[in-house]
Scaffold this active site. Sequence first.
Site, PDB file in Angstrom:
ATOM      1  CE1 TYR A   1    -116.625 -73.226  27.005  1.00  0.00           C
ATOM      2  CE2 TYR A   1    -118.984 -72.850  26.815  1.00  0.00           C
ATOM      3  CZ  TYR A   1    -117.726 -72.875  26.253  1.00  0.00           C
ATOM      4  OH  TYR A   1    -117.559 -72.555  24.924  1.00  0.00           O
TER       5      TYR A   1
ATOM      6  CB  CYS B   1    -112.294 -73.673  51.974  1.00  0.00           C
ATOM      7  SG  CYS B   1    -111.949 -72.654  53.431  1.00  0.00           S
TER       8      CYS B   1
ATOM      9  NE  ARG C   1    -122.750 -70.364  26.036  1.00  0.00           N
ATOM     10  CZ  ARG C   1    -121.954 -70.135  27.087  1.00  0.00           C
ATOM     11  NH1 ARG C   1    -122.308 -70.582  28.277  1.00  0.00           N
ATOM     12  NH2 ARG C   1    -120.825 -69.468  26.941  1.00  0.00           N
TER      13      ARG C   1
ATOM     14  NE  ARG D   1    -121.413 -70.741  31.794  1.00  0.00           N
ATOM     15  CZ  ARG D   1    -122.561 -70.132  31.941  1.00  0.00           C
ATOM     16  NH1 ARG D   1    -123.489 -70.621  32.773  1.00  0.00           N
ATOM     17  NH2 ARG D   1    -122.830 -69.034  31.286  1.00  0.00           N
TER      18      ARG D   1
END
Length: 428
Positions: A380, A351, A285, A320
């Site tokens: 991610y 949906c 990250r 996330r």
Amino acid sequence: MNLQFNTNEKGNLEIGGVDALELAQEYGTPLYVLDEMRIRDNYQRVEQAFSSEYSDFKIFYAAKANTNLAVMRILEQEGSGIDAVSPGEIYTALLAGFEPERILFTGNNVTSEELQFALDSGVRINLDSVSMLERLAGLDNAEGTKISFRVNPMVGAGHHDHCITGGELSKFGVMEQEAVDVYKKAKSLGFEPVGIHTHIGSGILDPEPFKLAVKVLMDIAGRVHQEAGVEFEFIDFGGGLGIPYTPEEPVLNIKQFASEIVALYKDKLSEYGIDSPTMCIEPGRYIVGDAGYLLTRVNTVKQSYRKFIGVDAGFNTLLRPTMYDSYHHILVVDKPTAQPSQNVDVAGNICESGDLFARNRPLPNIIEGDVLSIMNAGAYSFSMSSQYNSRPLPAEVIVQEGKVDVIRERETYADLLSKQNLPLRFFK
């Protein structure tokens, strides 16, 4: 405010010298955008911070954050290794040009077939359980293989419960109290154990839990060295370095972080009489997170019981916020510095009621047709994406000094069905 971004002479958001609004217009939305120089800068910042304190230092990029071949190739050029957690990530890393010895495979609950793939690929194998050790011992050409073990140090940290990978609730690693016996068993089975590894969680901005994990792992390594006679070639503290997602979160002081971690590492090496093994960490990250942007166009402004800003992306493109209740800052591309004038919900096109990028978020006036940039989307995002609701996946582009390259084509409806087969009996 820690959120940093650039604007051009038009006042529009600029990414890598390119107008974000023009990117959306030319390549369509939703669109993933990666800033190449930001990736390189982030990598170099970590590498320099640690190597200036300890010369035998190595980064293994956590590929699960973003496995695009262009990203992997950038990091191969920078000299990184790869933290791979699946055969697919091994395959991708090899295709991107990484030599097998620069890849560390740390799987969990892997099949024997996956272990054989790793073994045949020649990568380093980091074992997660006694089961993996025993099954590896039964495979072809396994004897004499250099291996390491992932150890659960009973220390956990992270931005969400699902991201904490150490402690008594974690599924990862061998138990601290069985570490010495596991290394002894590995030697008795004909392996050469040369490393030890841990990973306590992700999104860490406070160095204290990481320092505690270093201390505990080094104490375990000391016992393994003294009681099992293991000479370590490397000690790997995993990843987890965080980035600020909200404007108020602090930026991790990587130089201070490195200084404190390395000082503790050196003290423990001396305490246990361990020679100077390679020190490894596995950021993912931190390297790619703030280098990525998700551009999405507003298609609906809806005043219901709440005011909804409906966009053409959903949790199939950025999971996330739905999975972790994570915050991602949102800018209007053609007025990124505009002050908020309303509180709205930014909703995706999936949906599901949980498909929200923001709830009650202060934002400036937004109209249909506006393009929004969801920030810090480099990690991610695509790697956790899906074709849920039969929605084709977006394109990805990478930018550098005003130049744009498409690094993943936008999927078509035909791509959704490309691997399906309809039995002939259905046509009778």
